[in-house]
Motif scaffolding. Structure first.
Motif, PDB file in Angstrom:
ATOM      1  N   MET A   1       0.888  -1.158   0.000  1.00  0.00           N
ATOM      2  CA  MET A   1       0.000   0.000   0.000  1.00  0.00           C
ATOM      3  C   MET A   1       0.924   1.205   0.000  1.00  0.00           C
ATOM      4  O   MET A   1       1.614   1.475   0.991  1.00  0.00           O
ATOM      5  CB  MET A   1      -0.904   0.006   1.227  1.00  0.00           C
ATOM      6  N   GLU A   2       0.955   1.908  -1.138  1.00  0.00           N
ATOM      7  CA  GLU A   2       1.982   2.924  -1.348  1.00  0.00           C
ATOM      8  C   GLU A   2       1.436   4.017  -2.258  1.00  0.00           C
ATOM      9  O   GLU A   2       0.819   3.709  -3.286  1.00  0.00           O
ATOM     10  CB  GLU A   2       3.199   2.256  -2.006  1.00  0.00           C
ATOM     11  N   GLN A   3       1.700   5.251  -1.885  1.00  0.00           N
ATOM     12  CA  GLN A   3       1.259   6.350  -2.766  1.00  0.00           C
ATOM     13  C   GLN A   3       1.876   6.202  -4.148  1.00  0.00           C
ATOM     14  O   GLN A   3       3.029   5.779  -4.286  1.00  0.00           O
ATOM     15  CB  GLN A   3       1.588   7.713  -2.130  1.00  0.00           C
ATOM     16  N   HIS A   4       1.075   6.525  -5.177  1.00  0.00           N
ATOM     17  CA  HIS A   4       1.543   6.463  -6.561  1.00  0.00           C
ATOM     18  C   HIS A   4       1.229   7.774  -7.278  1.00  0.00           C
ATOM     19  O   HIS A   4       0.691   7.774  -8.391  1.00  0.00           O
ATOM     20  CB  HIS A   4       0.925   5.277  -7.290  1.00  0.00           C
ATOM     21  N   GLY A   5       1.551   8.888  -6.629  1.00  0.00           N
ATOM     22  CA  GLY A   5       1.329  10.192  -7.256  1.00  0.00           C
ATOM     23  C   GLY A   5      -0.114  10.658  -7.101  1.00  0.00           C
ATOM     24  O   GLY A   5      -0.911  10.058  -6.372  1.00  0.00           O
TER      25      GLY A   5
ATOM     26  N   HIS B   1      -3.126   1.147  -4.396  1.00  0.00           N
ATOM     27  CA  HIS B   1      -2.946  -0.311  -4.502  1.00  0.00           C
ATOM     28  C   HIS B   1      -2.483  -0.764  -5.887  1.00  0.00           C
ATOM     29  O   HIS B   1      -2.708  -1.907  -6.283  1.00  0.00           O
ATOM     30  CB  HIS B   1      -4.181  -1.088  -4.025  1.00  0.00           C
ATOM     31  N   VAL B   2      -1.806   0.135  -6.592  1.00  0.00           N
ATOM     32  CA  VAL B   2      -1.248  -0.218  -7.904  1.00  0.00           C
ATOM     33  C   VAL B   2      -0.347  -1.459  -7.810  1.00  0.00           C
ATOM     34  O   VAL B   2      -0.426  -2.366  -8.638  1.00  0.00           O
ATOM     35  CB  VAL B   2      -0.442   0.973  -8.486  1.00  0.00           C
ATOM     36  N   ASP B   3       0.486  -1.505  -6.782  1.00  0.00           N
ATOM     37  CA  ASP B   3       1.453  -2.615  -6.662  1.00  0.00           C
ATOM     38  C   ASP B   3       0.786  -3.941  -6.281  1.00  0.00           C
ATOM     39  O   ASP B   3       1.444  -4.994  -6.308  1.00  0.00           O
ATOM     40  CB  ASP B   3       2.534  -2.287  -5.621  1.00  0.00           C
ATOM     41  N   VAL B   4      -0.504  -3.878  -5.920  1.00  0.00           N
ATOM     42  CA  VAL B   4      -1.271  -5.100  -5.667  1.00  0.00           C
ATOM     43  C   VAL B   4      -2.041  -5.485  -6.937  1.00  0.00           C
ATOM     44  O   VAL B   4      -2.021  -6.645  -7.368  1.00  0.00           O
ATOM     45  CB  VAL B   4      -2.273  -4.902  -4.501  1.00  0.00           C
TER      46      VAL B   4
ATOM     47  N   ASN C   1       5.995 -10.556  -7.854  1.00  0.00           N
ATOM     48  CA  ASN C   1       6.204  -9.325  -7.094  1.00  0.00           C
ATOM     49  C   ASN C   1       5.787  -8.091  -7.884  1.00  0.00           C
ATOM     50  O   ASN C   1       6.030  -7.993  -9.077  1.00  0.00           O
ATOM     51  CB  ASN C   1       7.689  -9.211  -6.710  1.00  0.00           C
ATOM     52  N   GLY C   2       5.165  -7.136  -7.178  1.00  0.00           N
ATOM     53  CA  GLY C   2       4.774  -5.876  -7.804  1.00  0.00           C
ATOM     54  C   GLY C   2       5.365  -4.656  -7.124  1.00  0.00           C
ATOM     55  O   GLY C   2       5.016  -3.528  -7.477  1.00  0.00           O
ATOM     56  N   HIS C   3       6.245  -4.868  -6.139  1.00  0.00           N
ATOM     57  CA  HIS C   3       6.783  -3.742  -5.351  1.00  0.00           C
ATOM     58  C   HIS C   3       8.270  -4.000  -5.129  1.00  0.00           C
ATOM     59  O   HIS C   3       8.644  -4.948  -4.425  1.00  0.00           O
ATOM     60  CB  HIS C   3       6.007  -3.671  -4.028  1.00  0.00           C
TER      61      HIS C   3
ATOM     62  N   GLU D   1      10.738   4.484 -12.274  1.00  0.00           N
ATOM     63  CA  GLU D   1       9.444   4.306 -12.940  1.00  0.00           C
ATOM     64  C   GLU D   1       8.283   4.353 -11.948  1.00  0.00           C
ATOM     65  O   GLU D   1       7.140   4.107 -12.321  1.00  0.00           O
ATOM     66  CB  GLU D   1       9.431   2.976 -13.699  1.00  0.00           C
ATOM     67  N   HIS D   2       8.549   4.632 -10.695  1.00  0.00           N
ATOM     68  CA  HIS D   2       7.479   4.654  -9.700  1.00  0.00           C
ATOM     69  C   HIS D   2       6.410   5.693 -10.076  1.00  0.00           C
ATOM     70  O   HIS D   2       6.678   6.891 -10.069  1.00  0.00           O
ATOM     71  CB  HIS D   2       8.040   4.971  -8.308  1.00  0.00           C
ATOM     72  N   GLY D   3       5.200   5.204 -10.407  1.00  0.00           N
ATOM     73  CA  GLY D   3       4.107   6.089 -10.798  1.00  0.00           C
ATOM     74  C   GLY D   3       4.297   6.698 -12.180  1.00  0.00           C
ATOM     75  O   GLY D   3       3.562   7.607 -12.558  1.00  0.00           O
TER      76      GLY D   3
ATOM     77  N   LEU E   1       5.416   3.128 -17.018  1.00  0.00           N
ATOM     78  CA  LEU E   1       5.144   1.689 -16.894  1.00  0.00           C
ATOM     79  C   LEU E   1       3.831   1.434 -16.156  1.00  0.00           C
ATOM     80  O   LEU E   1       2.890   0.838 -16.696  1.00  0.00           O
ATOM     81  CB  LEU E   1       6.306   1.011 -16.148  1.00  0.00           C
ATOM     82  N   GLU E   2       3.782   1.855 -14.915  1.00  0.00           N
ATOM     83  CA  GLU E   2       2.602   1.543 -14.095  1.00  0.00           C
ATOM     84  C   GLU E   2       1.356   2.268 -14.592  1.00  0.00           C
ATOM     85  O   GLU E   2       0.251   1.704 -14.575  1.00  0.00           O
ATOM     86  CB  GLU E   2       2.870   1.902 -12.626  1.00  0.00           C
ATOM     87  N   THR E   3       1.528   3.515 -15.040  1.00  0.00           N
ATOM     88  CA  THR E   3       0.352   4.275 -15.482  1.00  0.00           C
ATOM     89  C   THR E   3      -0.226   3.678 -16.759  1.00  0.00           C
ATOM     90  O   THR E   3      -1.458   3.580 -16.908  1.00  0.00           O
ATOM     91  CB  THR E   3       0.720   5.758 -15.675  1.00  0.00           C
TER      92      THR E   3
HETATM   93 ZN    ZN Z   1       4.335   0.781  -7.878  1.00  0.00          ZN
END
Ligand code: ZN
Ligand code: MN
Length: 279
Positions: A34-38, A44-47, A119-121, A177-179, A182-184
C-alpha cells in the motif's frame, strides 16, 4: 462448481484440495504494497498489477492465484518516493519475511510443490528471498525437499525491443518508474476508472546522489510522489506491456515447472503418468 476461477480463495475446500493436493497445480502468490503512486493513481497499484499478471498466467498454465499480500516492505526514496509519504503503509522487514514463510509452509502442507512469487513492489525483493529461504529450511528439516519456488517481478520481462517502443526518448531505469509510464500505462489499459491523468504532475526524472541518508531526507522526493512523469503513458503501451510480460512469465513458469506447452488445465500427477505411459 460451474463458476470458473483461478483465484484459490474463491474455491470451496474440497475443490481446492482436489486441485492442490497432488502437487502439480502451481500456486502463484502476488506480493504488493500500500503505497502512494502520485496524484493520478490509487495506492494499490502494486497489488492490482501483479495480481492481474498472476491471473493471466494462471489461466494459461492451469495454476491457482493465492490472495495477494496487500502490504509490503517500506517504500524507499529512490524507488518508491519514500516511507514518509501520506498513505504509504508498510511492514517491517521481519514481519513480511515471517508472513511469507508462514504462507509458503501452508501451501506446501496442502500439497503444493510449485510456487511462484509474483512481485509488484521493488522494495519487497530481498525480503521475499529471506522468507523463501526460511520456509525451505524449515521444510527441509521436516523432510520435504521437492518444493520449487520461482520469484519474479513482472517488469523484468520487458525486453529491449519493447523498451525502445515504450521509451522512444530513452529509458532511465525501472527504479524511477514509480508512478511513471510503466505503471500508469498498465493501469490505463486495465483499470482506467482508477486513473485520472488530468491530475498527473509533469516533472523531470528524479535525480539522486549515489548514496542514501537515514533518516531519509524528504527533500529528495519530487513533491508529486512520482519519480518520473506519467504523461507519456498510453493504453497502447499498457497493452504492449501486458502481452510482453504475460508471455515472459508464462514461458518461464512452463520451463521451471516442466509444464506441457498447451496445458489449458493442470492435470493430476496420476493422469500425467497415464498419458506418458500411453505415449
Ligand atoms: Zn508501484
Ligand atoms: Mn512500489
Amino acid at each position: 462448481m460451474s463458476h470458473q476461477t483461478v483465484f484459490a480463495a474463491e474455491l470451496a475446500w474440497p475443490e481446492y484440495k482436489r486441485r492442490v493436493s497432488g502437487g502439480d497445480c502451481p500456486i502463484l502468490l502476488p506480493l504488493g504494497s500500500m503505497e502512494q503512486h502520485g496524484h493520478h493513481m490509487p495506492m494499490h497499484v502494486d497489488v492490482l498489477l501483479p495480481t492481474e499478471f498472476a491471473r493471466r498466467a494462471a489461466t494459461e498454465i492451469g495454476a491457482l492465484v493465492a490472495p495477494p499480500f496487500t502490504y509490503g516492505y517500506k517504500s524507499h526514496t529512490k524507488s518508491g518516493g519514500g516511507n514518509h509519504l501520506p498513505g504509504t503503509t508498510s511492514l517491517d522487514g521481519a514481519t513480511l519475511v515471517n508472513a511469507l514463510r508462514d504462507v509458503i509452509r501452508e501451501f506446501v502442507r496442502h500439497g503444493a510443490r510449485n510456487l511462484c512469487i509474483v512481485n509488484g513492489h521493488f522494495e519487497n525483493s530481498w525480503f521475499i528471498v529471506e522468507g523463501i529461504d526460511l520456509a525451505l529450511r524449515e521444510l527441509k528439516w521436516a523432510g520435504i525437499t521437492d518444493v520449487k519456488i520461482v520469484v519474479l517481478s513482472y517488469w523484468d520481462f520487458v525486453h529491449e525491443e519493447a523498451i525502445a517502443k515504450l521509451y522512444p526518448d530513452g529509458f532511465l531505469g525501472w527504479d524511477i518508474e514509480h508512478g511513471g509510464v510503466l505503471e500508469t500505462s498498465l493501469m490505463l489499459s486495465l483499470y482506467p476508472e482508477f486513473v485520472s491523468l488530468q491530475d498527473a504532475v509533469e516533472h523531470a526524472p528524479a535525480r539522486f546522489p549515489p548514496y542514501d541518508v537515514y533518516p531519509a531526507n524528504p527533500d529528495w522526493t519530487p513533491p508529486s510522489g512520482t519519480l518520473s512523469s506519467p504523461l507519456g503513458a498510453t493504453i497502447e503501451k499498457g497493452e504492449l506491456l501486458l502481452s510482453v510480460c504475460t508471455e515472459g512469465i508464462v514461458s518461464a513458469l512452463r520451463k521451471e515447472f516442466a509444464l506441457p506447452a498447451d496445458a489449458a488445465e493442470s492435470v493430476t500427477r496420476e493422469a500425467r503418468t497415464t498419458l506418458v505411459e500411453q505415449g
